[in-house]
Motif scaffolding. Structure first.
Motif, mmCIF file in Angstrom:
data_model
loop_
_atom_site.group_PDB
_atom_site.id
_atom_site.type_symbol
_atom_site.label_atom_id
_atom_site.label_comp_id
_atom_site.label_asym_id
_atom_site.label_seq_id
_atom_site.Cartn_x
_atom_site.Cartn_y
_atom_site.Cartn_z
ATOM 1 N N PHE A 210 0.836 -1.205 0.000
ATOM 2 C CA PHE A 210 0.000 0.000 0.000
ATOM 3 C C PHE A 210 0.867 1.250 0.000
ATOM 4 O O PHE A 210 0.600 2.204 -0.734
ATOM 5 C CB PHE A 210 -0.920 -0.013 1.219
ATOM 6 C CG PHE A 210 -1.836 1.172 1.307
ATOM 7 C CD1 PHE A 210 -3.068 1.163 0.669
ATOM 8 C CD2 PHE A 210 -1.465 2.300 2.021
ATOM 9 C CE1 PHE A 210 -3.908 2.265 0.743
ATOM 10 C CE2 PHE A 210 -2.306 3.404 2.102
ATOM 11 C CZ PHE A 210 -3.529 3.379 1.459
ATOM 12 N N ARG A 233 -8.787 3.393 -7.123
ATOM 13 C CA ARG A 233 -9.055 2.716 -5.855
ATOM 14 C C ARG A 233 -8.025 3.103 -4.807
ATOM 15 O O ARG A 233 -8.360 3.277 -3.631
ATOM 16 C CB ARG A 233 -9.055 1.200 -6.058
ATOM 17 C CG ARG A 233 -9.436 0.418 -4.806
ATOM 18 C CD ARG A 233 -9.586 -1.048 -5.112
ATOM 19 N NE ARG A 233 -8.340 -1.627 -5.608
ATOM 20 C CZ ARG A 233 -8.224 -2.873 -6.045
ATOM 21 N NH1 ARG A 233 -9.287 -3.658 -6.079
ATOM 22 N NH2 ARG A 233 -7.062 -3.328 -6.476
ATOM 23 N N GLN A 234 -6.761 3.269 -5.223
ATOM 24 C CA GLN A 234 -5.712 3.668 -4.284
ATOM 25 C C GLN A 234 -6.001 5.050 -3.709
ATOM 26 O O GLN A 234 -5.834 5.276 -2.507
ATOM 27 C CB GLN A 234 -4.357 3.672 -4.997
ATOM 28 C CG GLN A 234 -3.166 3.947 -4.101
ATOM 29 C CD GLN A 234 -2.886 2.816 -3.120
ATOM 30 O OE1 GLN A 234 -3.330 1.692 -3.329
ATOM 31 N NE2 GLN A 234 -2.154 3.113 -2.066
ATOM 32 N N TYR A 237 -8.752 4.839 -1.114
ATOM 33 C CA TYR A 237 -8.239 4.321 0.156
ATOM 34 C C TYR A 237 -7.466 5.395 0.922
ATOM 35 O O TYR A 237 -7.540 5.466 2.155
ATOM 36 C CB TYR A 237 -7.329 3.112 -0.094
ATOM 37 C CG TYR A 237 -8.056 1.859 -0.532
ATOM 38 C CD1 TYR A 237 -9.422 1.724 -0.354
ATOM 39 C CD2 TYR A 237 -7.372 0.814 -1.144
ATOM 40 C CE1 TYR A 237 -10.087 0.574 -0.758
ATOM 41 C CE2 TYR A 237 -8.028 -0.342 -1.540
ATOM 42 C CZ TYR A 237 -9.380 -0.454 -1.354
ATOM 43 O OH TYR A 237 -10.037 -1.594 -1.746
ATOM 44 N N LEU A 240 -9.849 7.728 2.556
ATOM 45 C CA LEU A 240 -10.448 7.006 3.679
ATOM 46 C C LEU A 240 -9.481 7.008 4.867
ATOM 47 O O LEU A 240 -9.898 7.193 6.025
ATOM 48 C CB LEU A 240 -10.775 5.569 3.278
ATOM 49 C CG LEU A 240 -12.096 5.336 2.553
ATOM 50 C CD1 LEU A 240 -12.176 3.892 2.066
ATOM 51 C CD2 LEU A 240 -13.286 5.640 3.455
#
Length: 339
Positions: A210, A233-234, A237, A240
């Motif tokens: 990650f 998507r990265q 994240y 988030l």
């Protein structure tokens, strides 16, 4: 007659010329120099505080206060560092902290006790981070605009929930965390949480896929996509993660202040960005360190404490912070131009 024939040179095993360092050693050298420089600045500030107000600044309770105040903005800065490394920005962190703190301290929420307050603060932070991430990653919005909109919306909603009033926390198990009886070997619980978040952030950035993907996206998003990384998507994240850090910081602020207010987290976004910058994180993305960002937080918190103890005006304090930020950016540009 035999003839000595030198073996063909392997183009994949190039030896660096004499006196030239491999790239990874150069990066580590720059990181070490930057960290040592920040430690030097922090040491000078401690010396100044000790010379100007020795009885007050070096008092154990004051040092505990400095670390406690650094804990709240420090947790936010860890999340901000990840976002900036990826080439993004989050201007809404302060407003998210305010919204999470007031939502978690309503009368209805406090009826669920310690777990209800903690869960609500974290959930609100994640919810705001999710909205930011979706708008930026899948909605195609510029991070500056999306998070600016969240800043305004979260502040407005926090004001609407509180109606401009302070919400007092009545849950003893939450308030007890701020008492001296809860200290572990003289260390406040809030500082322990900050330390834990810092360690986890460092491990995620430096020891996980990650973290490597976050750096790759910030360095070159298109190259990262071609390498098989789901860039959208990265980014989702990462926002988030920033929201999660804001939720944790909101809970720490509730413990510290014993209340929830719509004015909580004021200018946290600027402090977090500034701490990350002077810690060595590039605003353009692709490079940054958790350790540097944490040292940046400690430097700014120490400056604030020294100015408060010496009864110096806030405007002079802001000028000093601005000068430090400018100096840090100039050092970054000089370093980048010489590599």
């Amino acid at each position: 007659m035999t003839q000595n024939v030198s073996p063909p040179r392997d183009s994949t095993s190039k030896v660096p010329p004499a006196g030239e360092q491999p790239a990874w050693r150069a990066v580590l050298f720059r990181a070490d120099v930057r960290t040592l420089s920040l430690l030097g600045v922090l040491a000078v500030l401690i010396l100044i505080g000790g010379l100007t107000k020795p009885d007050q600044f070096l008092d154990t309770r004051n040092l505990q206060l400095v670390l406690t105040q650094a804990s709240v903005i420090g947790v936010v800065t860890v999340g901000m560092t990840f976002v900036i490394i990826s080439g993004g920005i989050d201007l809404s962190v302060g407003a998210i902290v305010a919204l999470a703190s007031v939502w978690a301290t309503t009368v209805a929420t406090q009826e669920y006790g310690f777990a209800g307050i903690l869960f609500t603060a974290v959930l609100v932070g994640l919810g705001c981070g999710l909205v930011n991430g979706v708008l930026i990653a899948y909605g195609g919005m510029v991070p500056f605009i999306a998070t600016l909109a969240m800043l305004a919306s979260a502040r407005g909603l926090a004001l609407q929930i509180t109606d401009g009033r302070t919400q007092i926390v009545t849950v003893d198990s939450v308030l007890d965390l701020g008492e001296r009886d809860a200290y572990v070997l003289g260390v406040p619980p809030l500082v322990l949480v900050f330390a834990a978040v810092t360690v986890v952030g460092w491990l995620v950035l430096n020891r996980t896929t990650f973290g490597r993907r976050s750096v790759a996206v910030g360095g070159n998003a298109e190259a990262a996509r071609l390498a098989g990384i789901d860039v959208r998507r990265q980014r989702l994240y990462l926002y988030l993660l920033s929201g999660l850090c804001c939720g944790i910081a909101a809970f720490l602020l509730i413990v510290l202040a014993g209340s929830g207010q719509n004015t909580n987290g004021n200018l946290y976004e600027l402090d977090a960005i500034a701490a990350a910058i002077i810690g060595g994180t590039l605003l353009t993305g692709g490079r940054g360190t958790i350790v540097g960002s944490v040292l940046g937080v400690l430097i700014f918190t120490t400056i604030t404490n020294i100015f408060a103890l010496n009864n110096l005006q806030t405007d002079v304090q802001q000028i000093a912070k601005g000068a430090i930020i400018v100096a840090a950016v100039l050092v970054q540009r000089r370093t980048a131009s010489t590599t």
